[in-house]
Design a protein around this motif. Structure first.
Motif, mmCIF file in Angstrom:
data_model
loop_
_atom_site.group_PDB
_atom_site.id
_atom_site.type_symbol
_atom_site.label_atom_id
_atom_site.label_comp_id
_atom_site.label_asym_id
_atom_site.label_seq_id
_atom_site.Cartn_x
_atom_site.Cartn_y
_atom_site.Cartn_z
ATOM 1 N N UNK A 256 1.157 -1.414 -0.311
ATOM 2 C CA UNK A 256 -0.101 0.458 0.179
ATOM 3 C C UNK A 256 0.931 1.144 -0.062
ATOM 4 N N UNK A 257 0.927 1.856 -0.764
ATOM 5 C CA UNK A 257 1.397 2.996 -1.496
ATOM 6 C C UNK A 257 0.842 4.440 -1.328
ATOM 7 N N UNK A 258 0.547 5.646 -1.196
ATOM 8 C CA UNK A 258 0.157 6.540 -1.303
ATOM 9 C C UNK A 258 0.439 7.071 -2.275
ATOM 10 N N UNK A 259 -0.032 8.359 -2.939
ATOM 11 C CA UNK A 259 0.116 8.682 -4.491
ATOM 12 C C UNK A 259 1.765 8.868 -4.825
ATOM 13 N N UNK A 260 1.812 9.912 -3.783
ATOM 14 C CA UNK A 260 3.571 10.110 -4.400
ATOM 15 C C UNK A 260 4.326 9.268 -4.284
ATOM 16 N N UNK B 99 9.831 17.401 1.414
ATOM 17 C CA UNK B 99 8.861 16.013 1.905
ATOM 18 C C UNK B 99 9.228 14.659 0.538
ATOM 19 N N UNK B 100 10.247 14.848 -0.482
ATOM 20 C CA UNK B 100 11.020 13.766 -0.615
ATOM 21 C C UNK B 100 11.610 12.723 0.613
ATOM 22 N N UNK B 101 12.467 13.414 1.651
ATOM 23 C CA UNK B 101 12.369 12.825 2.351
ATOM 24 C C UNK B 101 11.917 11.855 3.090
ATOM 25 N N UNK B 102 10.408 12.385 3.450
ATOM 26 C CA UNK B 102 9.541 11.428 3.842
ATOM 27 C C UNK B 102 8.933 10.975 2.686
ATOM 28 N N UNK B 103 9.381 10.786 1.916
ATOM 29 C CA UNK B 103 8.630 9.223 1.195
ATOM 30 C C UNK B 103 9.947 8.496 0.515
ATOM 31 N N UNK C 114 11.877 7.647 3.513
ATOM 32 C CA UNK C 114 11.722 6.314 4.645
ATOM 33 C C UNK C 114 10.213 6.248 4.356
ATOM 34 N N UNK C 115 9.567 6.641 4.594
ATOM 35 C CA UNK C 115 8.300 5.702 3.878
ATOM 36 C C UNK C 115 8.132 4.164 3.180
ATOM 37 N N UNK C 116 8.920 4.459 2.209
ATOM 38 C CA UNK C 116 8.965 3.641 0.826
ATOM 39 C C UNK C 116 9.895 2.142 1.573
ATOM 40 N N UNK C 117 10.810 3.166 2.438
ATOM 41 C CA UNK C 117 11.912 2.379 2.777
ATOM 42 C C UNK C 117 11.781 1.213 3.961
ATOM 43 N N UNK C 118 10.366 1.794 5.085
ATOM 44 C CA UNK C 118 10.094 1.281 5.813
ATOM 45 C C UNK C 118 8.895 0.024 5.068
ATOM 46 N N UNK D 43 17.528 -1.402 -2.614
ATOM 47 C CA UNK D 43 16.533 -1.033 -3.118
ATOM 48 C C UNK D 43 17.416 0.603 -3.155
ATOM 49 N N UNK D 44 16.787 1.606 -2.311
ATOM 50 C CA UNK D 44 17.278 3.019 -1.910
ATOM 51 C C UNK D 44 18.642 3.535 -1.043
#
Length: 244
Positions: free
Chosen positions: A163-167, A203-207, A209-213, A224-225
């Motif tokens: 589950x990912x946000x659009x961003x 905001x990029x840093x936040x996204x 962080x969320x993707x890595x988690x 991956x990143x």
């Protein structure tokens, strides 16, 4: 015709504050509903369709972070946390639990509206951005154990739905399409969002962080990143491909 109101769910036990926020936001294009109990708020947040949720950390019954956990189990809806304090631990906790932004409870109504508008802009691609992420052939994008359905806006990781946000989806696609190339924050914003970077909240840093988690990745030993200090981010997973 005027645009439809953005549906906002406000979960806070301070009824006076809820009334003030609702009175301020409604003339600015928001349809505001309020819940004053954690369990009730979690139920409405997951059972109905919302454009954003404004969520207090301290709630009777079910605490704000538990409510957020329930929301994130089923929905990528943007969530802005209301916190009584404004220190680093609160900010980290809010982001770590999956919030899109946070606002200290001592706030101006104009700032609150600006934060909500920014979250909505980041979370909803424009028609042009959506088209850019969905090529006409709509072939899935593949990178290792990740499969990205560009047309359906769905991601699976090792066969399990992610589950990912659009961003987050836009950032992920941009990174994979540039496998092996370091992208700066500004380049990621330009490729993923096609709008001016909002420097105030990184905001990029936040996204990232969320993707890595969500991917189970680690900045110290990335699968991956990869963070390139002073430069940006690079996708180091297997080179992407497409299925016919």
């Amino acid at each position: 015709m005027p645009p439809s109101p953005r549906r906002l769910l406000l979960i806070d036990d301070d009824r006076t504050l809820c009334a003030l926020i609702g009175d301020y936001l409604r003339p600015h294009g928001f349809e505001v509903s309020a819940c004053h109990h954690g369990e009730t708020g979690a139920g409405r947040a997951t059972a109905e369709t919302w454009d954003a949720v404004l969520l207090d950390v301290s709630l009777p019954g079910l605490g704000g972070y538990e409510v957020l956990k329930k929301i994130r189990a089923t929905s990528p809806v943007p969530v802005v946390m209301l916190t009584a304090r404004n220190d680093e631990s609160d900010r980290i906790a809010a982001l770590d639990h999956g919030a899109d932004d946070f606002v200290p409870k001592i706030f101006s109504q104009r700032e609150l509206r600006a934060r909500l508008e920014a979250v909505l802009r980041r979370s909803r691609p424009s028609h042009a951005e959506t088209a850019a992420l969905k090529p006409a052939h709509a072939a899935p994008l593949i990178s290792g154990d990740l499969r990205i359905d560009l047309a359906g806006h769905r991601v699976t990781h090792a066969g399990q739905p992610l589950e990912l946000t659009a961003a987050e989806f836009a950032v992920l696609v941009s990174l994979i399409k540039s496998t092996g190339t370091v992208l700066t924050r500004a380049e990621l914003v330009e490729r993923a969002r096609s709008r001016e970077f909002e420097l105030f909240d990184r905001s990029i840093d936040v996204h990232i962080f969320a993707l890595r988690k969500k991917l189970g990745d680690a900045a110290e030993n990335p699968r991956y990143i990869r963070t390139v200090r002073g430069a940006g981010y690079e996708w180091v997973g297997e080179k992407s491909g497409a299925l016919c």
